[in-house]
Design an enzyme around this catalytic site. Structure first.
Site, PDB file in Angstrom:
ATOM      1  N   LYS A  40       0.840  -1.209   0.000  1.00  0.00           N
ATOM      2  CA  LYS A  40       0.000   0.000   0.000  1.00  0.00           C
ATOM      3  C   LYS A  40       0.869   1.250   0.000  1.00  0.00           C
ATOM      4  O   LYS A  40       0.586   2.210  -0.725  1.00  0.00           O
ATOM      5  CB  LYS A  40      -0.885  -0.017   1.258  1.00  0.00           C
ATOM      6  CG  LYS A  40      -1.485   1.324   1.624  1.00  0.00           C
ATOM      7  CD  LYS A  40      -2.362   1.240   2.849  1.00  0.00           C
ATOM      8  CE  LYS A  40      -1.703   1.545   4.165  1.00  0.00           C
ATOM      9  NZ  LYS A  40      -1.335   2.941   4.412  1.00  0.00           N
ATOM     10  N   ASN A  41       1.945   1.217   0.814  1.00  0.00           N
ATOM     11  CA  ASN A  41       2.738   2.429   0.995  1.00  0.00           C
ATOM     12  C   ASN A  41       3.748   2.669  -0.126  1.00  0.00           C
ATOM     13  O   ASN A  41       4.520   3.611  -0.059  1.00  0.00           O
ATOM     14  CB  ASN A  41       3.412   2.413   2.370  1.00  0.00           C
ATOM     15  CG  ASN A  41       2.373   2.523   3.488  1.00  0.00           C
ATOM     16  OD1 ASN A  41       1.204   2.818   3.219  1.00  0.00           O
ATOM     17  ND2 ASN A  41       2.779   2.286   4.719  1.00  0.00           N
ATOM     18  N   ARG A 113      -4.189  10.550   2.816  1.00  0.00           N
ATOM     19  CA  ARG A 113      -3.170  11.599   2.922  1.00  0.00           C
ATOM     20  C   ARG A 113      -2.366  11.750   1.632  1.00  0.00           C
ATOM     21  O   ARG A 113      -1.495  12.590   1.528  1.00  0.00           O
ATOM     22  CB  ARG A 113      -2.200  11.258   4.058  1.00  0.00           C
ATOM     23  CG  ARG A 113      -2.815  11.353   5.424  1.00  0.00           C
ATOM     24  CD  ARG A 113      -1.834  10.941   6.493  1.00  0.00           C
ATOM     25  NE  ARG A 113      -0.627  11.736   6.485  1.00  0.00           N
ATOM     26  CZ  ARG A 113      -0.533  12.971   6.958  1.00  0.00           C
ATOM     27  NH1 ARG A 113      -1.592  13.554   7.462  1.00  0.00           N
ATOM     28  NH2 ARG A 113       0.608  13.615   6.920  1.00  0.00           N
ATOM     29  N   CYS A 137      -5.174   7.755   8.879  1.00  0.00           N
ATOM     30  CA  CYS A 137      -5.490   7.147  10.172  1.00  0.00           C
ATOM     31  C   CYS A 137      -5.266   8.143  11.301  1.00  0.00           C
ATOM     32  O   CYS A 137      -4.319   8.922  11.267  1.00  0.00           O
ATOM     33  CB  CYS A 137      -4.608   5.921  10.381  1.00  0.00           C
ATOM     34  SG  CYS A 137      -5.169   4.496   9.462  1.00  0.00           S
ATOM     35  N   ASP A 327       4.193   0.268  12.076  1.00  0.00           N
ATOM     36  CA  ASP A 327       3.004  -0.461  11.594  1.00  0.00           C
ATOM     37  C   ASP A 327       2.975  -1.927  12.046  1.00  0.00           C
ATOM     38  O   ASP A 327       1.963  -2.590  11.930  1.00  0.00           O
ATOM     39  CB  ASP A 327       2.954  -0.400  10.061  1.00  0.00           C
ATOM     40  CG  ASP A 327       2.996   1.021   9.573  1.00  0.00           C
ATOM     41  OD1 ASP A 327       1.987   1.709   9.688  1.00  0.00           O
ATOM     42  OD2 ASP A 327       4.071   1.455   9.116  1.00  0.00           O
ATOM     43  N   VAL A 349       7.466   6.786  16.631  1.00  0.00           N
ATOM     44  CA  VAL A 349       7.159   7.391  15.321  1.00  0.00           C
ATOM     45  C   VAL A 349       5.885   8.231  15.379  1.00  0.00           C
ATOM     46  O   VAL A 349       5.845   9.365  14.899  1.00  0.00           O
ATOM     47  CB  VAL A 349       7.065   6.301  14.228  1.00  0.00           C
ATOM     48  CG1 VAL A 349       6.747   6.927  12.877  1.00  0.00           C
ATOM     49  CG2 VAL A 349       8.372   5.521  14.161  1.00  0.00           C
TER      50      VAL A 349
HETATM   51  N1  EPU Z   1       5.923  14.439  10.454  1.00  0.00           N
HETATM   52  C1  EPU Z   1       5.977  15.786  10.774  1.00  0.00           C
HETATM   53  N2  EPU Z   1       5.851  16.685   9.755  1.00  0.00           N
HETATM   54  C2  EPU Z   1       5.690  16.304   8.454  1.00  0.00           C
HETATM   55  C3  EPU Z   1       5.650  14.937   8.156  1.00  0.00           C
HETATM   56  C4  EPU Z   1       5.769  14.018   9.180  1.00  0.00           C
HETATM   57  O1  EPU Z   1       6.106  16.147  11.942  1.00  0.00           O
HETATM   58  O2  EPU Z   1       5.578  17.177   7.587  1.00  0.00           O
HETATM   59  C5  EPU Z   1       6.024  13.449  11.547  1.00  0.00           C
HETATM   60  C6  EPU Z   1       4.727  12.655  11.722  1.00  0.00           C
HETATM   61  O3  EPU Z   1       3.791  13.369  12.494  1.00  0.00           O
HETATM   62  C7  EPU Z   1       5.196  11.390  12.382  1.00  0.00           C
HETATM   63  C8  EPU Z   1       6.580  11.196  11.758  1.00  0.00           C
HETATM   64  O4  EPU Z   1       6.970  12.456  11.205  1.00  0.00           O
HETATM   65  O5  EPU Z   1       5.342  11.589  13.747  1.00  0.00           O
HETATM   66  C9  EPU Z   1       6.659  10.149  10.692  1.00  0.00           C
HETATM   67  O6  EPU Z   1       5.692  10.411   9.680  1.00  0.00           O
HETATM   68  P1  EPU Z   1       5.944   9.989   8.157  1.00  0.00           P
HETATM   69  O7  EPU Z   1       5.909  11.232   7.328  1.00  0.00           O
HETATM   70  O8  EPU Z   1       7.149   9.128   8.083  1.00  0.00           O
HETATM   71  O9  EPU Z   1       4.669   9.122   7.867  1.00  0.00           O
HETATM   72  P2  EPU Z   1       3.726   9.161   6.588  1.00  0.00           P
HETATM   73  O10 EPU Z   1       4.521   9.329   5.349  1.00  0.00           O
HETATM   74  O11 EPU Z   1       2.582  10.067   6.830  1.00  0.00           O
HETATM   75  C10 EPU Z   1       3.902   6.600   6.055  1.00  0.00           C
HETATM   76  C11 EPU Z   1       2.931   5.484   5.952  1.00  0.00           C
HETATM   77  C12 EPU Z   1       2.473   5.063   7.332  1.00  0.00           C
HETATM   78  C13 EPU Z   1       3.700   4.646   8.134  1.00  0.00           C
HETATM   79  C14 EPU Z   1       4.705   5.803   8.179  1.00  0.00           C
HETATM   80  C15 EPU Z   1       5.984   5.436   8.896  1.00  0.00           C
HETATM   81  C16 EPU Z   1       1.884   5.888   3.841  1.00  0.00           C
HETATM   82  C17 EPU Z   1       0.652   6.255   3.095  1.00  0.00           C
HETATM   83  N3  EPU Z   1       1.788   5.898   5.158  1.00  0.00           N
HETATM   84  O12 EPU Z   1       3.181   7.689   6.645  1.00  0.00           O
HETATM   85  O13 EPU Z   1       1.626   3.952   7.172  1.00  0.00           O
HETATM   86  O14 EPU Z   1       3.306   4.302   9.448  1.00  0.00           O
HETATM   87  O15 EPU Z   1       5.031   6.216   6.840  1.00  0.00           O
HETATM   88  O16 EPU Z   1       6.632   4.404   8.254  1.00  0.00           O
HETATM   89  O17 EPU Z   1       2.914   5.569   3.261  1.00  0.00           O
HETATM   90  C18 EPU Z   1      -0.094   2.476   7.723  1.00  0.00           C
HETATM   91  O18 EPU Z   1       0.236   1.858   6.700  1.00  0.00           O
HETATM   92  O19 EPU Z   1      -0.921   2.050   8.571  1.00  0.00           O
HETATM   93  C19 EPU Z   1       0.521   3.774   7.976  1.00  0.00           C
HETATM   94  C20 EPU Z   1       0.072   4.641   8.893  1.00  0.00           C
END
Ligand code: EPU
Length: 455
Positions: A40-41, A113, A137, A327, A349
């Site tokens: 998915k990611n 997102r 989520c 995750d 995280v």
């Molecule tokens: N963060 C910030 N500012 C930003 C971006 C992120 O403070 O501009 C913080 C977030 O709040 C969090 C941390 O950085 O505390 C990590 O967030 P990240 O950006 O790495 O997460 P994401 O890209 O929003 C993806 C996956 C998530 C997975 C995380 C970590 C997708 C669509 N989602 O999220 O997947 O947990 O990376 O590996 O790729 C899931 O599959 O259930 C899921 C939540």
């Protein structure tokens, strides 16, 4: 309501999970074989990358999940022709990319997102982009400050409006030096998708290096990008004038693999996860073994099983890759309620990823949440008001309960808790699970779970 908006609502509807509630009769081990598709990611980001090509792209191993539907809808409203071929292949033709009205983008984006990642590609193609307020989520604040700061560095102008954020690039996008305060997966992808066609060289420090990001880099390189990944989380991208479409089979979904592995452990079962590979699951496999789970690595997948005997407690700290993925934590916590002794999970995280434990406590689990950083180094959430460490005391025989699914991975955990519990549970709001688990109900059925879907 116009047709696009109606289509958008349909796109946001759950995939394969039309029911809202399931009655689960616990106590039967999950046994059998399931097959994974692309992650998915990765898949959703690969779909966005197709916007950057001058020619069509072909993406294989695409799972039928609602996040994919959302991105398909968003691509279509921007003029990309998306065609399904066979079971799991998408052809993405971006030759007629166009702007879309914010109301329509908003309606499609609803629960996802991903729209934030459209910024760079749309700025290159159209000179502007609109990002509605984002969903995803509910596991923390999930800000987008790193994304916006990165885009500003490339020369984008960010205008916050009541309905969302409008971005423009009056002078085009230029390569930049960017350092992320935290190795965010999404912000790293944002920089990659923007830098590949920006003028000049981009240096990204503090990048996330998850396998899904590496596979996105593979895709971009196939398209004509020049990207090098150095040591210490540094990625360098040389912008190019033109990218072509790609042909790619997506990396398997290692988060889904880890979920079913935990399901096997929690239900004392035996699940062959077809398509799972050792290389991207090494950290998980170490913990699985330490907890008392067994696995056999095969050419075509991994067999995960409970070998009998007692499960052992663990001290786990979630982290960015190559650490223990956030995750993986939620499904494994269910297995830890059955381990003999005290386990600690320190979530570093997301600040609020333990909401799902309330339901486990209702089912009899002994889990206490703490604001302190337990079991590891102090993290970003240490001196703030977040309950981000969990102490789990086992073993507990879980009992049935009525549960409402809070988020994707938490929902999966609730299912395996109910399947391992004594008695009959009901689980509501199950549509969320279709965001990330393909054919979830059919897979449960194939593994011999005892449940009834309420329509
Ligand atoms: N963060 C910030 N500012 C930003 C971006 C992120 O403070 O501009 C913080 C977030 O709040 C969090 C941390 O950085 O505390 C990590 O967030 P990240 O950006 O790495 O997460 P994401 O890209 O929003 C993806 C996956 C998530 C997975 C995380 C970590 C997708 C669509 N989602 O999220 O997947 O947990 O990376 O590996 O790729 C899931 O599959 O259930 C899921 C939540």
């Amino acid at each position: 309501m116009n047709t696009l908006l109606q289509d958008a609502q349909a796109a946001g509807a759950s995939v394969g999970l039309t029911a809202e509630r399931v009655t689960v009769h616990g106590g039967r081990p999950l046994k059998g074989r399931i097959e994974l598709k692309g992650a998915k990611n990765l898949v959703t980001k690969a779909m966005v990358a197709s916007l950057l090509g001058e020619t069509p792209s072909e993406l294989r191993s695409v799972p039928e999940i609602s996040d994919v539907r959302v991105v398909k809808g968003l691509l279509e409203v921007h003029g990309v022709k998306v065609t399904s071929v066979g079971d799991d292949t998408l052809l993405l033709d971006p030759s007629a990319v166009e702007s879309a009205h914010f109301e329509v983008i908003d309606a499609y984006a609803g629960s996802s997102r991903i729209p934030i990642l459209f910024c760079g590609p749309l700025l290159h193609r159209l000179g502007e982009a609109f990002i509605p307020d984002l969903g995803g989520c509910r596991i923390g604040d999930r800000p987008i400050d790193f994304h916006l700061e990165g885009l500003r560095r490339f020369g984008a102008v960010v205008d916050k409006q009541p309905q969302g954020i409008r971005l423009t690039a009056p002078n085009g996008l230029k390569g930049a030096k960017i350092e992320l305060p935290y190795p965010s997966v999404g912000a790293t992808e944002q920089v990659l998708l923007t830098a590949v066609r920006a003028e000049g060289i981009t240096e990204l420090r503090g990048a996330a290096i998850e396998p899904e990001i590496m596979d996105l880099i593979n895709i971009l390189q196939k398209m004509g990008a020049i990207i090098s990944v150095d040591t210490d989380r540094v990625i360098r991208i040389e912008g190019v004038d033109r990218l072509e479409g790609y042909s790619h089979t997506a990396l398997f979904d290692r988060n889904e693999a880890a979920s079913w592995a935990s399901a096997a452990l929690a239900t004392e079962g035996d699940i062959f996860v077809g398509g799972a590979r050792q290389a991207e699951l090494g950290t998980f496999l170490n913990v699985y073994r330490k907890v008392g789970g067994a696995f056999d690595i095969h050419e075509d997948g991994i067999r995960f099983y409970h070998p009998g005997g007692k499960l052992k407690p663990a001290i786990i700290e979630t982290d960015v890759h190559p650490g223990f993925m956030t995750d993986w934590q939620q499904p494994l916590v269910v297995a830890l309620t059955k381990a003999e002794g005290v386990s600690i999970v320190h979530e570093t995280v997301y600040e609020q990823r333990f909401g799902f434990t309330d339901a486990l406590v209702d089912m009899g689990a002994q889990i206490q949440l703490h604001r302190e950083c337990l079991g590891g180094a102090e993290c970003r959430f240490g001196r703030r008001n977040f309950q981000h460490s969990a102490v789990i005391v086992g073993p507990t025989k879980l009992r049935a309960a009525d549960v409402v699914v809070p988020d994707l991975r938490g929902g999966f955990s609730h299912f395996i808790a109910a399947l391992s519990a004594e008695g009959t549970s009901t689980i509501s709001n199950i549509g969320i699970i279709a965001r990330g688990y393909e054919n979830f109900i059919a897979k449960l059925d194939a593994l011999g779970a005892d449940f009834v879907i309420e329509s």
